[in-house]
Design an enzyme around this catalytic site. Structure first.
Site, mmCIF file in Angstrom:
data_model
loop_
_atom_site.group_PDB
_atom_site.id
_atom_site.type_symbol
_atom_site.label_atom_id
_atom_site.label_comp_id
_atom_site.label_asym_id
_atom_site.label_seq_id
_atom_site.Cartn_x
_atom_site.Cartn_y
_atom_site.Cartn_z
ATOM 1 N N LEU A 107 0.881 -1.161 0.000
ATOM 2 C CA LEU A 107 0.000 0.000 0.000
ATOM 3 C C LEU A 107 0.918 1.210 0.000
ATOM 4 O O LEU A 107 1.881 1.251 0.767
ATOM 5 C CB LEU A 107 -0.897 0.017 1.246
ATOM 6 C CG LEU A 107 -2.051 -0.978 1.279
ATOM 7 C CD1 LEU A 107 -2.730 -0.943 2.648
ATOM 8 C CD2 LEU A 107 -3.088 -0.679 0.188
ATOM 9 N N ASP A 108 0.630 2.199 -0.856
ATOM 10 C CA ASP A 108 1.547 3.323 -0.958
ATOM 11 C C ASP A 108 1.447 4.247 0.262
ATOM 12 O O ASP A 108 0.620 4.058 1.150
ATOM 13 C CB ASP A 108 1.354 4.088 -2.279
ATOM 14 C CG ASP A 108 0.007 4.788 -2.394
ATOM 15 O OD1 ASP A 108 -0.538 5.238 -1.365
ATOM 16 O OD2 ASP A 108 -0.501 4.909 -3.528
ATOM 17 N N LEU A 109 2.315 5.233 0.297
ATOM 18 C CA LEU A 109 2.449 6.120 1.455
ATOM 19 C C LEU A 109 1.116 6.716 1.899
ATOM 20 O O LEU A 109 0.813 6.801 3.092
ATOM 21 C CB LEU A 109 3.431 7.250 1.105
ATOM 22 C CG LEU A 109 3.702 8.298 2.183
ATOM 23 C CD1 LEU A 109 4.520 7.694 3.311
ATOM 24 C CD2 LEU A 109 4.433 9.499 1.581
ATOM 25 N N ASN A 110 0.285 7.136 0.940
ATOM 26 C CA ASN A 110 -0.961 7.834 1.253
ATOM 27 C C ASN A 110 -2.182 6.928 1.283
ATOM 28 O O ASN A 110 -3.307 7.421 1.379
ATOM 29 C CB ASN A 110 -1.177 8.973 0.248
ATOM 30 C CG ASN A 110 -0.087 10.022 0.346
ATOM 31 O OD1 ASN A 110 0.244 10.463 1.440
ATOM 32 N ND2 ASN A 110 0.483 10.414 -0.787
ATOM 33 N N SER A 111 -1.969 5.625 1.189
ATOM 34 C CA SER A 111 -3.075 4.672 1.269
ATOM 35 C C SER A 111 -3.068 4.004 2.637
ATOM 36 O O SER A 111 -2.050 3.947 3.315
ATOM 37 C CB SER A 111 -2.958 3.619 0.167
ATOM 38 O OG SER A 111 -3.033 4.231 -1.116
#
Length: 234
Positions: A107-111
């Protein structure tokens, strides 16, 4: 006890919970693996639990039991063991509480939301494999007018989207609620291409401002709150 009896070196390393088979093969080619004191340069080597396997000079052992955790990844953590920019990582946050674990996908940084963690590279590879077609379910909040995306959903929901020469095939996109300038959607994917949901929504002039994974295959987020985790049966 471990079910590993014999197999290729990459399978052994995955069974030890170090990394995936693909990553293990890269380690071999980098000259980081020794078997019984000899550095190897090909992954086409069979080993058994009786062999002494070293990575970067450290002897590794097979894990005794495959384990799996559900984790609510908060926004602001990245899913990597080593970040060149020194940003906070999932694994640093969990180090005091869990043994060495591997994430299933990212999951990316903002997810935020459901991230599966396991001590078994073999299990991680199985859960990530495209052939198993595990559905990933997301709740997505997006800013902007929804009309063009709704048109696609109604008329072209089975048609793949090609954006910047990359083809995306979401299983489904469904409007949950619309209010003011933000709307909520449910998105189901069966593959995990980089920033897929954000790119699809941007294509329809919508900006994703919250993205929560709530389900991965048979595992769901349940009542977990941000930063919490629990172990489940495999």
């Amino acid at each position: 006890m471990s079910k590993f009896i014999s197999g290729r070196i990459a399978k052994f390393i995955a069974a030890a919970g170090i990394c995936s088979r693909r990553q293990a093969e890269k380690m071999v080619l980098q000259g980081r693996i020794r078997i019984d004191g000899q550095t190897i340069n090909t992954p086409v080597i069979t080993v058994t639990p009786e062999n002494v396997v070293e990575i970067d000079g450290k002897i590794i052992s097979l894990i005794e039991q495959t384990r799996l955790w559900l984790y609510y990844k908060p926004v602001g953590l990245i899913t990597t063991h080593h970040d060149p920019q020194n940003r906070p990582t999932v694994f640093e946050a969990l180090k005091p509480y869990l043994p060495r674990v591997i994430s299933v996908g990212r999951l990316d940084l903002n997810s935020e939301g459901l991230l599966l963690l396991t001590n078994s590279g073999t299990l991680a590879q199985e859960l990530e494999s495209p052939k198993n077609n595990f559905a990933r379910v997301y709740k997505v909040r997006a800013h902007g007018k929804v009309s063009s995306l709704i048109t696609y959903i109604i008329h072209n929901k089975s048609r793949p989207l090609t954006i910047d020469n990359i083809t995306y095939t979401p299983k489904s996109i469904r409007l949950i609620s619309e209010g003011g300038t933000n709307s909520w959607f449910e998105v189901i994917l069966t593959e995990g291409k980089n920033r897929e949901i954000r790119k699809i929504f941007e294509y329809f002039s919508l900006k994703v401002n919250r993205l929560i994974r709530v389900k991965y295959g048979k595992y769901d987020l349940g009542n977990l709150k941000s930063g919490e985790f629990k172990e489940v049966r495999v």
